[in-house]
Enzyme design. Structure first.
Site, mmCIF file in Angstrom:
data_model
loop_
_atom_site.group_PDB
_atom_site.id
_atom_site.type_symbol
_atom_site.label_atom_id
_atom_site.label_comp_id
_atom_site.label_asym_id
_atom_site.label_seq_id
_atom_site.Cartn_x
_atom_site.Cartn_y
_atom_site.Cartn_z
ATOM 1 N N HIS A 13 0.799 -1.230 0.000
ATOM 2 C CA HIS A 13 0.000 0.000 0.000
ATOM 3 C C HIS A 13 0.829 1.277 0.000
ATOM 4 C CE1 HIS A 13 -3.564 -2.174 -0.361
ATOM 5 N NE2 HIS A 13 -3.296 -2.908 0.707
ATOM 6 N N HIS A 46 3.268 -8.073 -3.177
ATOM 7 C CA HIS A 46 2.424 -8.830 -4.106
ATOM 8 C C HIS A 46 2.506 -8.189 -5.484
ATOM 9 C CE1 HIS A 46 -1.960 -10.453 -4.868
ATOM 10 N NE2 HIS A 46 -1.096 -10.865 -5.783
ATOM 11 N N GLU A 73 4.337 -12.582 -2.848
ATOM 12 C CA GLU A 73 2.958 -13.055 -3.051
ATOM 13 C C GLU A 73 2.670 -13.091 -4.530
ATOM 14 O OE1 GLU A 73 -0.408 -11.114 -1.272
ATOM 15 O OE2 GLU A 73 0.636 -11.094 0.632
ATOM 16 N N THR A 104 -6.963 -9.059 -1.842
ATOM 17 C CA THR A 104 -7.138 -10.504 -1.979
ATOM 18 C C THR A 104 -8.351 -10.953 -1.162
ATOM 19 O OG1 THR A 104 -4.738 -10.591 -2.071
ATOM 20 C CG2 THR A 104 -5.889 -12.688 -1.905
ATOM 21 N N GLU A 154 -0.648 -19.787 5.116
ATOM 22 C CA GLU A 154 -0.987 -18.507 5.739
ATOM 23 C C GLU A 154 -2.495 -18.502 5.890
ATOM 24 O OE1 GLU A 154 0.831 -14.878 4.261
ATOM 25 O OE2 GLU A 154 -0.933 -13.720 4.888
ATOM 26 N N HIS A 218 -1.815 -3.020 5.440
ATOM 27 C CA HIS A 218 -2.654 -1.824 5.360
ATOM 28 C C HIS A 218 -2.647 -1.015 6.652
ATOM 29 C CE1 HIS A 218 -6.458 0.460 5.074
ATOM 30 N NE2 HIS A 218 -6.059 0.604 3.825
HETATM 31 N N1 PXP Z 1 -1.442 -11.771 3.472
HETATM 32 C C1 PXP Z 1 -1.892 -11.874 2.203
HETATM 33 C C2 PXP Z 1 -1.780 -13.197 1.527
HETATM 34 C C3 PXP Z 1 -2.433 -10.768 1.541
HETATM 35 O O1 PXP Z 1 -2.878 -10.878 0.269
HETATM 36 C C4 PXP Z 1 -2.467 -9.534 2.203
HETATM 37 C C5 PXP Z 1 -3.009 -8.323 1.502
HETATM 38 O O2 PXP Z 1 -2.170 -7.943 0.478
HETATM 39 C C6 PXP Z 1 -1.961 -9.470 3.514
HETATM 40 C C7 PXP Z 1 -1.475 -10.614 4.129
HETATM 41 C C8 PXP Z 1 -1.935 -8.195 4.281
HETATM 42 O O3 PXP Z 1 -3.222 -7.733 4.487
HETATM 43 P P1 PXP Z 1 -3.440 -6.290 5.055
HETATM 44 O O4 PXP Z 1 -2.901 -5.323 4.060
HETATM 45 O O5 PXP Z 1 -4.923 -6.210 5.211
HETATM 46 O O6 PXP Z 1 -2.705 -6.211 6.358
#
Ligand code: PXP
Length: 246
Positions: A13, A46, A73, A104, A154, A218
């Site tokens: 992000h 990712h 990712e 995701t 995960e 995030h």
């Molecule tokens: N794990 C995976 C596999 C994800 O796709 C994401 C989001 O990109 C995250 C963790 C992290 O999620 P967040 O940004 O909501 O903390």
């Protein structure tokens, strides 16, 4: 001694903000290096098919600069498999990807896509990459993950994170994460988790004894707007230490 839960910082992000204006800032590489200094145990990014946040150049630059493991990712596509084979990150986390989704949504259907996932695990592992599967806390998916040859999972915490904290359904979702972690650990899988975790709902997930690493993006990036990136990472790291005092 109980090991503290490891913190994987997701920098997607930071790149989202950069891509919103097509500028050179804020730089996700800088964020990753600050996170490393602040005590992050790994960096997740990712590379999506539509390149909406992380770009190919980010991935390669970061690979040459990081001192902590990179968790790449990726969707299970030929394009991403070819990139991962060249990149050789420490970890690859296989995720489902839909163009229209905001982020995701939902875990990988390992049961329904068993052959392609098994073959992706083999290709990545032949290149020395440890493979993690991003799945719902569902026993059938966990069993299929084990059978596919992946050594890590995960657990998707999105459902848990979407519920009103301390409500009945929230306690049920947390209990389901706990049961899934115990089941996966008994099969010999390393258990990580992530998605939607923030400064107020992470402690309970970090307290699950089988949990090895939480991947959080995030909430850290959002908090960094007010306190700076290093401080935001330090506060999340402190949250993980509080859950499991040394
Ligand atoms: N794990 C995976 C596999 C994800 O796709 C994401 C989001 O990109 C995250 C963790 C992290 O999620 P967040 O940004 O909501 O903390």
């Amino acid at each position: 001694m109980i090991n503290p839960v490891r913190l994987g910082v997701n920098i997607d992000h930071v790149a989202t903000l950069r891509q919103a204006r097509d500028t050179r800032y804020p730089c996700p590489i800088k964020a990753a290096l600050l996170a490393e200094q602040a005590g992050a145990d790994g960096i997740t990014l990712h590379l999506r098919e539509d390149r909406r946040h992380i770009q190919d150049s980010d991935v390669w630059q970061l690979k040459s600069l990081l001192h902590i493991p990179m968790n790449f990712e990726m969707a299970v596509t030929e394009e991403m498999l070819a990139i991962a084979e060249k990149l050789k990150p420490a970890y690859a986390c296989l995720v489902p990807e839909k163009r229209e989704e905001q982020t995701t949504e939902g875990g990988l259907d390992v049961v329904g896509n068993f052959r392609s996932i098994q073959s992706a695990c083999q290709r990545l592992q032949q290149n020395g990459i440890e493979v993690s599967l991003f799945i719902e806390p569902d026993f059938k998916q966990i069993d299929a993950a084990k059978e596919s040859g992946a050594t890590l999972i995960e657990l998707h915490t999105g459902h848990y994170a979407s519920l009103m904290q301390h409500s009945k359904s929230w306690h049920e979702a947390l209990a389901q994460l706990q049961k899934a972690a115990t089941h996966a650990h008994a099969l010999g899988l390393q258990v990580n988790a992530g998605h939607g975790l923030h400064y107020h709902n992470t402690l309970q997930v970090a307290a699950i004894p089988e949990m090895v690493e939480l991947n959080i993006g995030h909430a850290i990036v959002a908090h960094a707007v007010f306190v700076g990136f290093e401080q935001a990472v330090k506060e999340m790291k402190q949250c993980l230490l509080t859950a499991r005092p040394l």
